[in-house]
Motif scaffolding. Structure first.
Motif, short mmCIF file in Angstrom:
data_model
loop_
_atom_site.label_atom_id
_atom_site.label_comp_id
_atom_site.label_asym_id
_atom_site.label_seq_id
_atom_site.Cartn_x
_atom_site.Cartn_y
_atom_site.Cartn_z
N ASN A 81 11.29 73.30 78.36
CA ASN A 81 12.66 72.99 77.93
C ASN A 81 12.74 71.60 77.31
O ASN A 81 13.46 71.40 76.34
N ALA A 82 12.00 70.65 77.87
CA ALA A 82 12.01 69.29 77.32
C ALA A 82 11.43 69.28 75.90
O ALA A 82 11.95 68.60 75.02
N ILE A 83 10.39 70.06 75.69
CA ILE A 83 9.79 70.13 74.36
C ILE A 83 10.77 70.75 73.37
O ILE A 83 10.97 70.23 72.27
N PHE A 84 11.38 71.88 73.76
CA PHE A 84 12.34 72.53 72.87
C PHE A 84 13.51 71.61 72.53
O PHE A 84 13.96 71.54 71.39
N ASP A 85 14.03 70.88 73.53
CA ASP A 85 15.13 69.95 73.28
C ASP A 85 14.70 68.87 72.29
O ASP A 85 15.46 68.52 71.38
N TYR A 86 13.49 68.35 72.47
CA TYR A 86 13.00 67.31 71.56
C TYR A 86 12.84 67.86 70.14
O TYR A 86 13.19 67.19 69.18
N LEU A 87 12.31 69.08 70.03
CA LEU A 87 12.11 69.66 68.71
C LEU A 87 13.44 69.92 68.01
O LEU A 87 13.56 69.71 66.80
N LYS A 88 14.44 70.37 68.76
CA LYS A 88 15.75 70.63 68.16
C LYS A 88 16.38 69.36 67.62
O LYS A 88 17.08 69.38 66.61
N LYS A 89 16.10 68.23 68.26
CA LYS A 89 16.63 66.94 67.79
C LYS A 89 15.89 66.44 66.57
O LYS A 89 16.39 65.59 65.84
N ASN A 90 14.65 66.92 66.37
CA ASN A 90 13.80 66.40 65.31
C ASN A 90 13.46 67.44 64.24
O ASN A 90 12.41 67.36 63.60
N VAL A 91 14.34 68.41 64.04
CA VAL A 91 14.10 69.44 63.01
C VAL A 91 14.02 68.76 61.64
O VAL A 91 14.84 67.91 61.30
N GLY A 92 13.01 69.12 60.88
CA GLY A 92 12.82 68.54 59.54
C GLY A 92 11.93 67.33 59.52
O GLY A 92 11.50 66.90 58.45
#
Length: 147
Positions: A81-92
């Motif tokens: 979940n921490a990884i997915f949250d980080y990825l969603k904040k850094n899309v692009g």
């Protein structure tokens, strides 16, 4: 971690601090020593040995154990979940696996396993560099084109 000799010295301290009104506090001392020796967190020690956090914390501080070790290790689902949250904040953004691993406090092997099992979230830019893509948005775009 403490050595076996240090563990034995701490046991002697617990033996000398007998409390007749609360014998369970002595048991808590032994549990904290053994748990710390086995590299368990304070919460894990309390749950595993069924001792109160108050008694365990008393001995943890009395022995001067490292307070950063008192934290609970995160479970696999929390890491994911921490990884997915980080990825969603850094899309692009273009990120290296090391940057993601550091930000999410996970090991590099765990990060590479995550990338391999969730490749839809990454577009390889070059060796060791990935562009973060929102896999959910990509699926919606594909449905719009095909549907």
């Amino acid at each position: 971690m403490i050595s076996f000799a240090e563990k034995e010295k701490l046991v002697q301290i617990v033996n000398r601090s007998y409390n007749p009104h609360r014998p369970e506090i002595g048991r808590a001392g032994y549990c904290v020593i053994i748990g710390y020796y086995n590299e368990k967190s304070l919460k894990e020690i309390c749950n595993f040995y069924s001792i109160t956090e108050e008694d365990a914390y008393y001995w943890w501080n009395h022995f001067g154990f490292d307070t950063t070790k008192a934290k609970v290790k995160s479970k696999r689902s929390h890491k994911k979940n921490a990884i997915f949250d980080y990825l969603k904040k850094n899309v692009g953004n273009n990120l290296t696996p090391a940057e993601i691993a550091d930000a999410c406090e996970i090991s590099m092997p765990t990060m590479y396993n995550f990338i391999n099992s969730n490749i839809g979230w990454f577009k390889k830019v070059k060796r060791g560099l990935y562009e973060v893509v929102d896999a959910d948005e990509e699926r919606k775009k594909e449905k719009g084109r095909n549907g």
